[in-house]
Design a protein around this motif. Structure first.
Motif: not given
Length: 221
Positions: A144-155, A207-211
């Protein structure tokens, strides 16, 4: 009145404003850890089988998502000391308020991530006799954490921007320092623009780190 701006007079104050970055980042980092930890607990309560705990977790999320963050911050900083009779430092109040607020959003993100994991994973674990706790910790949550990482980064990016409201309780973050500099010069536009540029650069870096992290995780699939 004409436009009369002079950024040069604020150049000597830029290092002072920049020093607020560490205050901002420390608040965001600690609040994010608190929000993630509490968010995981809330998400597990929401999908659990105990009805009263599900209701309490949903009520918590509804309250913190349905009221302004600045109100929550002021309740922690001004309201709780009135109730408890103990002063809460501004920095600690910011961490508590942001952590509690973030946990409400993170819990929904994690809940959705857990429910998106293939049900066959849970059924296979149960067939192998794996109990609920190790199944969630070792099988379901990592996926689950792997799939939601982009959403967590946005938060966390949102949390970084919203952290500017700590200026209302006197925390010497980027925004507060810009306000102090503006008060000394009786000119606020220029230092606030400088603060805005700093926040923008921070968000762009995150944002760049998240991507980059997202691309790395995709390659590891």
């Amino acid at each position: 009145m004409g436009l009369d701006l002079d950024f040069t007079q604020f150049f000597p104050s830029i290092p002072y404003i920049i020093d607020g970055i560490w205050v901002t980042l420390s608040i965001v980092a600690v609040a994010a850890l608190l929000g993630l930890s509490l968010g995981i607990i809330l998400s597990l309560l929401k999908i659990g089988n105990i009805k009263i705990l599900r209701w309490l977790a949903d009520a918590y999320t509804s309250i913190f998502r349905g009221t302004p963050l600045v109100l929550q911050l002021m309740i922690v900083y001004y309201g709780l000391p009135q109730m408890l009779g103990v002063d809460i430092p501004a920095y600690m109040a910011a961490v508590i308020a942001f952590g509690l607020n973030s946990s409400a959003y993170v819990s929904e993100i994690i809940r959705a991530g857990i429910q998106a994991v293939d049900k066959g994973q849970k059924e296979a674990a149960e067939a192998l006799g794996i109990s609920y706790k190790p199944m969630m910790k070792d099988i379901i949550l990592p996926q689950a954490m792997k799939n939601i990482l982009p959403a967590l980064m946005n938060e966390w990016i949102t949390l970084t921007k919203e952290s500017a409201i700590v200026t209302v309780i006197g925390v010497m973050d980027i925004m507060r320092r810009a306000y102090v500099v503006g008060g000394e010069k009786f000119a606020f536009f220029e230092p606030l623009i400088i603060a805005g540029v700093i926040y923008y650069l921070m968000v762009m870096v995150l944002t760049l780190l998240g991507k980059a992290l997202e691309r790395r995780m995709k390659r590891s699939d």
